[in-house]
Write a protein that holds these residues in place. Structure first.
Motif, mmCIF file in Angstrom:
data_model
loop_
_atom_site.group_PDB
_atom_site.id
_atom_site.type_symbol
_atom_site.label_atom_id
_atom_site.label_comp_id
_atom_site.label_asym_id
_atom_site.label_seq_id
_atom_site.Cartn_x
_atom_site.Cartn_y
_atom_site.Cartn_z
ATOM 1 N N GLY A 82 0.797 -1.223 0.000
ATOM 2 C CA GLY A 82 0.000 0.000 0.000
ATOM 3 C C GLY A 82 0.828 1.271 0.000
ATOM 4 O O GLY A 82 0.400 2.292 0.537
ATOM 5 N N GLY A 83 2.026 1.201 -0.559
ATOM 6 C CA GLY A 83 2.882 2.382 -0.622
ATOM 7 C C GLY A 83 3.774 2.588 0.581
ATOM 8 O O GLY A 83 4.608 3.494 0.594
ATOM 9 N N TYR A 84 3.612 1.754 1.626
ATOM 10 C CA TYR A 84 4.459 1.909 2.808
ATOM 11 C C TYR A 84 5.842 1.321 2.541
ATOM 12 O O TYR A 84 5.973 0.233 1.963
ATOM 13 N N VAL A 85 6.896 2.035 2.966
ATOM 14 C CA VAL A 85 8.276 1.574 2.811
ATOM 15 C C VAL A 85 8.847 1.320 4.198
ATOM 16 O O VAL A 85 8.837 2.221 5.038
ATOM 17 N N PRO A 86 9.341 0.103 4.472
ATOM 18 C CA PRO A 86 9.876 -0.191 5.810
ATOM 19 C C PRO A 86 11.082 0.679 6.144
ATOM 20 O O PRO A 86 11.767 1.202 5.261
ATOM 21 N N SER A 87 11.363 0.792 7.428
ATOM 22 C CA SER A 87 12.481 1.621 7.881
ATOM 23 C C SER A 87 13.811 0.943 7.600
ATOM 24 O O SER A 87 13.908 -0.287 7.507
ATOM 25 N N ASN A 88 14.843 1.759 7.480
ATOM 26 C CA ASN A 88 16.202 1.238 7.331
ATOM 27 C C ASN A 88 16.599 0.383 8.528
ATOM 28 O O ASN A 88 17.332 -0.596 8.395
ATOM 29 N N LYS A 89 16.099 0.745 9.721
ATOM 30 C CA LYS A 89 16.410 -0.033 10.917
ATOM 31 C C LYS A 89 15.917 -1.473 10.794
ATOM 32 O O LYS A 89 16.594 -2.412 11.204
ATOM 33 N N LEU A 90 14.732 -1.645 10.248
ATOM 34 C CA LEU A 90 14.180 -2.988 10.101
ATOM 35 C C LEU A 90 15.073 -3.843 9.213
ATOM 36 O O LEU A 90 15.397 -4.982 9.557
ATOM 37 N N PHE A 91 15.497 -3.288 8.085
ATOM 38 C CA PHE A 91 16.351 -4.036 7.168
ATOM 39 C C PHE A 91 17.730 -4.291 7.793
ATOM 40 O O PHE A 91 18.225 -5.425 7.804
ATOM 41 N N SER A 92 18.370 -3.231 8.283
ATOM 42 C CA SER A 92 19.748 -3.353 8.752
ATOM 43 C C SER A 92 19.869 -4.268 9.962
ATOM 44 O O SER A 92 20.712 -5.170 9.996
ATOM 45 N N ILE A 93 19.034 -4.032 10.976
ATOM 46 C CA ILE A 93 19.110 -4.872 12.162
ATOM 47 C C ILE A 93 18.525 -6.252 11.873
ATOM 48 O O ILE A 93 18.965 -7.252 12.457
ATOM 49 N N GLY A 94 17.574 -6.328 10.961
ATOM 50 C CA GLY A 94 17.036 -7.630 10.582
ATOM 51 C C GLY A 94 18.090 -8.521 9.957
ATOM 52 O O GLY A 94 18.165 -9.722 10.253
ATOM 53 N N VAL A 95 18.946 -7.953 9.101
ATOM 54 C CA VAL A 95 20.028 -8.727 8.486
ATOM 55 C C VAL A 95 21.151 -8.968 9.497
ATOM 56 O O VAL A 95 21.600 -10.103 9.692
ATOM 57 N N GLY A 96 21.624 -7.899 10.169
ATOM 58 C CA GLY A 96 22.692 -8.065 11.147
ATOM 59 C C GLY A 96 22.291 -8.966 12.296
ATOM 60 O O GLY A 96 23.085 -9.797 12.767
ATOM 61 N N GLY A 97 21.052 -8.836 12.763
ATOM 62 C CA GLY A 97 20.571 -9.687 13.844
ATOM 63 C C GLY A 97 20.506 -11.145 13.441
ATOM 64 O O GLY A 97 20.754 -12.034 14.266
ATOM 65 N N ALA A 98 20.179 -11.415 12.187
ATOM 66 C CA ALA A 98 20.162 -12.800 11.702
ATOM 67 C C ALA A 98 21.564 -13.400 11.757
ATOM 68 O O ALA A 98 21.735 -14.571 12.129
ATOM 69 N N TYR A 99 22.560 -12.590 11.410
ATOM 70 C CA TYR A 99 23.941 -13.062 11.548
ATOM 71 C C TYR A 99 24.247 -13.376 13.017
ATOM 72 O O TYR A 99 24.924 -14.359 13.323
#
Length: 275
Positions: A189-206
């Protein structure tokens, strides 16, 4: 009336302006409310435990591994139990506290915020706990594949360079999958997730993968090796040291992009999504 001594006069003079000084401090200091205190506490535990964990990780890889190559068998029997058991205790429990504090913070204050925004602005109908479990499945599956390779496919771990290439490919696939997962879940619906979600989501997975390496490979293998050195257990199979080394070296290399992504989460470099 008895005259005051020089020391008493100095003490009186030094306290005359104390109320004024405290008033100035009060105007500069703001006590945290309950929500702020929760966030600060989680971040503090995450940072302190993370410094302990990653610091010992670098110690093992940069100091202890070269040292062990120079020690003879008798010296290892005398030194390693007293050196490695306390270090590994701090290492593995530092990993647990780091991940639990970080995971709680990520779920409560980052993922929950993006879930609420995606639901309100994009009609996404997301549940934060379902999304969290789906996200956790990526590093867990990656660890299972890595575990099978290290334990069951000796041809891929004989040469460290081959294993490094294999892990680079696997981590790249999982990273790409995580980015696509967040994009598919939240870009609605046009919403773009925050950079925090992507960055910590990837780093946290590591970080989750690194924790699993600690408790699934590094600690069990070292525990058996140290027991053999101390004479309290049977001789450890020689391949255990190699397996633990590869898992530890994987963690050391993974810590570098992990720390990069954690740093970019604060908006200095908006690497993914929006600020």
């Amino acid at each position: 009336m008895q005259l005051t001594t020089l020391g008493e006069r100095m003490l009186i003079d030094s306290t005359v302006h104390l109320p004024v000084s405290l008033a100035m401090l009060d105007s500069l200091f703001k006590a945290p409310d309950s929500a702020e205190l929760g966030r600060i506490t989680l971040r503090w535990f995450h940072f302190v435990a993370g410094i302990t964990w990653i610091g010992l990780l670098y110690f093992f890889n940069l100091v202890n591994v070269p040292l062990q190559k120079k020690l003879d068998a008798d010296t290892k029997k005398k030194v390693n139990p007293d050196l490695l058991l306390p270090a590994l205790w701090l290492f593995r429990w530092g990993a647990v506290i780091t991940v639990l504090a970080g995971l709680t913070y990520f779920a409560m204050f980052i993922m929950a915020s993006d879930v609420n925004n995606a639901n309100a602005l994009g009609g996404a109908h997301l549940n934060v706990w379902v999304v969290l479990l789906e996200w956790l499945s990526y590093p867990i599956v990656l660890f299972i594949v890595e575990f099978v390779i290290i334990k069951k496919v000796p041809a891929l771990i004989k040469d460290g360079r081959v294993f490094a290439i294999v892990m680079l490919i696997l981590v790249s696939i999982v990273t790409y999958g995580l980015l696509k997962f967040f994009e598919a879940k939240f870009t609605i619906g046009g919403y773009v997730p925050s950079n925090k979600l992507f960055s910590i989501g990837v780093g946290g997975a590591y970080g989750i993968l690194m924790l699993l390496n600690v408790w699934g490979i590094i600690w069990p293998n070292n525990k058996r090796s140290i027991a053999a050195f101390a004479g309290t257990g049977p001789a450890a199979p020689p391949e255990l040291a190699r397996q633990a080394f590869l898992a530890s070296r994987t963690n050391a290399w993974l810590s570098l992009p992990l720390l990069l992504f954690m740093a970019t989460a604060h908006g200095d470099w908006v690497i993914f999504g929006k600020a």
